[in-house]
Design an enzyme around this catalytic site. Structure first.
Site, PDB file in Angstrom:
ATOM      1  N   LYS A 150     -14.151   7.036  -1.043  1.00 47.67           N
ATOM      2  CA  LYS A 150     -13.621   6.830   0.311  1.00 47.67           C
ATOM      3  C   LYS A 150     -12.444   7.774   0.544  1.00 47.67           C
ATOM      4  CE  LYS A 150     -10.565   3.446   1.527  1.00 47.67           C
ATOM      5  NZ  LYS A 150     -10.078   2.061   1.584  1.00 47.67           N
TER       6      LYS A 150
ATOM      7  N   ARG B 268       0.830  -1.214   0.000  1.00 52.91           N
ATOM      8  CA  ARG B 268       0.000   0.000   0.000  1.00 52.91           C
ATOM      9  C   ARG B 268       0.856   1.252   0.000  1.00 52.91           C
ATOM     10  NH1 ARG B 268      -4.038  -1.760   4.678  1.00 52.91           N
ATOM     11  NH2 ARG B 268      -2.184  -2.954   5.209  1.00 52.91           N
ATOM     12  N   GLN B 269       2.107   1.129   0.453  1.00 50.73           N
ATOM     13  CA  GLN B 269       3.013   2.292   0.418  1.00 50.73           C
ATOM     14  C   GLN B 269       3.781   2.237  -0.906  1.00 50.73           C
ATOM     15  OE1 GLN B 269       2.940   4.594   2.935  1.00 50.73           O
ATOM     16  NE2 GLN B 269       4.315   5.894   1.768  1.00 50.73           N
TER      17      GLN B 269
HETATM   18  C1  R5P Z   1      -7.013   0.329   0.386  1.00 47.05           C
HETATM   19  O1  R5P Z   1      -7.069   1.102  -0.547  1.00 47.05           O
HETATM   20  C2  R5P Z   1      -7.287  -1.136   0.261  1.00 47.05           C
HETATM   21  O2  R5P Z   1      -7.735  -1.485  -1.014  1.00 47.05           O
HETATM   22  C3  R5P Z   1      -8.297  -1.589   1.305  1.00 47.05           C
HETATM   23  O3  R5P Z   1      -9.528  -0.957   1.032  1.00 47.05           O
HETATM   24  C4  R5P Z   1      -7.843  -1.226   2.686  1.00 47.05           C
HETATM   25  O4  R5P Z   1      -6.497  -1.521   2.863  1.00 47.05           O
HETATM   26  C5  R5P Z   1      -8.676  -1.918   3.733  1.00 47.05           C
HETATM   27  O5  R5P Z   1      -8.205  -1.519   4.981  1.00 47.05           O
HETATM   28  P1  R5P Z   1      -9.160  -1.467   6.231  1.00 47.05           P
HETATM   29  O6  R5P Z   1      -9.820  -2.806   6.353  1.00 47.05           O
HETATM   30  O7  R5P Z   1      -8.232  -1.158   7.364  1.00 47.05           O
HETATM   31  O8  R5P Z   1     -10.138  -0.367   6.040  1.00 47.05           O
END
Ligand code: R5P
Length: 304
Positions: A193, A93-94
């Site tokens: 989001k 993600r980073q």
């Molecule tokens: C982020 O963009 C990913 O696609 C997931 O939506 C995210 O990592 C989910 O994380 P969490 O369950 O902590 O909201």
């Protein structure tokens, strides 16, 4: 061919080996009192094709170090071709600088793997479709979407009505949801989001793409569930928009913090994930169903 596994997901590695009609090769591991790991392989691997299976989920740094040491041991012992199977690729993600001054953790991991001279990487549903192109070694990027499409078709025995919609909880998942839409022939929508980069808190209540009008059944699809807040936010927003039945699909069940409780109490019927990450007993809940990616990975290994 020989197949080795780190400790993060031995059940998956065993299933992959079984599919390949192989036995997992032993790994001699010793952890020193200060936490340092010593890895030793005892099988003769000179000139062999070798597979290493290790997911880089929690504890991510420990699991990565174990993978790095395994790869080093294999290369030092002259394995001919080493494929790293990293179903869940931690730190992905980073993948760029979000705010000035940040490190790009994903790039650091990629550089380490390259310096260990892996010959190929196999991973599944990476956070962005661009990630495989950041590597200088070949990457086989698999997807659980065909598995999820089959499950969706199975839920409705092949006749999903006009009232169904696929939903990405954020715009980052748009490529994934479009792929699933092609496979299921269902329309899709994506929600908006926002994540606060300091606190990690997610907010948002708008539909950014597609429409939920006249829809009653939704399949929310994401690459991973970590805290569970993205899924809970999306499910609650869908309920506000008149959706009556919600099914959740996510490839990687990271399940940090209170995720199992959050998901169990969210307004969803079922939560489908894969076994890319091992889920311990205490994190399993009644709405959870685990689909195995072992046959897909074994098939991919056989092809090469
Ligand atoms: C982020 O963009 C990913 O696609 C997931 O939506 C995210 O990592 C989910 O994380 P969490 O369950 O902590 O909201």
């Amino acid at each position: 061919m020989k197949i080795f596994s780190g400790n993060s997901n031995i059940p998956l590695a065993e299933k992959i080996s079984k599919n390949l009609k192989l036995k997992l090769s032993p790994v001699d591991k010793f952890v020193f009192p200060d936490g340092e790991q010593r890895i030793r392989i005892t099988d003769q691997i000179t000139g062999h094709k070798v597979i290493v299976v290790q997911s880089a989920n929690t504890p991510v740094d420990q699991n990565y170090m174990e993978l790095f040491f395994l790869l080093d041991a294999l290369k030092r012992n002259e394995a001919e071709f080493v494929t790293a199977v990293v179903p869940y690729f931690g730190y992905q993600r980073q993948d760029h600088v979000f705010r000035d001054g940040e490190a790009v953790s994903l790039e650091v991991i990629i550089r380490i793997l390259e310096s260990l001279k892996i010959d190929r990487l196999i991973s599944i549903d990476m956070h962005s479709v661009k990630i495989p192109y950041l590597f200088s070694v070949p990457v086989t990027h698999l997807s659980a979407m065909p598995l999820f499409a089959n499950k969706i078709k199975e839920i409705f025995r092949g006749s999903v009505g006009k009232s169904s919609v696929l939903v990405s909880p954020d715009m980052g998942g748009i490529a994934r949801i479009m792929k699933l839409s092609e496979l299921t022939k269902l329309p899709y929508a994506a929600l908006k989001k926002n994540r606060n980069l300091s606190t990690g808190k997610v907010t948002g209540d708008q539909v950014a793409e597609g429409s939920l009008e006249n829809k009653k059944i939704a399949f929310i699809v994401d690459d991973m569930i970590s805290s569970g807040s993205t899924m809970a936010l999306a499910a609650n927003n869908l309920v506000k928009n008149g959706i009556e039945k919600i099914y959740v699909f996510a490839t990687h069940a990271i399940f940090s913090e209170e995720a199992p409780d959050i998901l169990e109490n969210a307004p969803v019927e079922k939560v489908y994930v894969t076994d890319s990450v091992f889920i311990p007993k205490e994190k399993r809940f009644s709405k959870l169903e685990i689909l195995s990616i072992a046959p897909l990975i074994a098939k991919t290994i056989k092809k090469h």
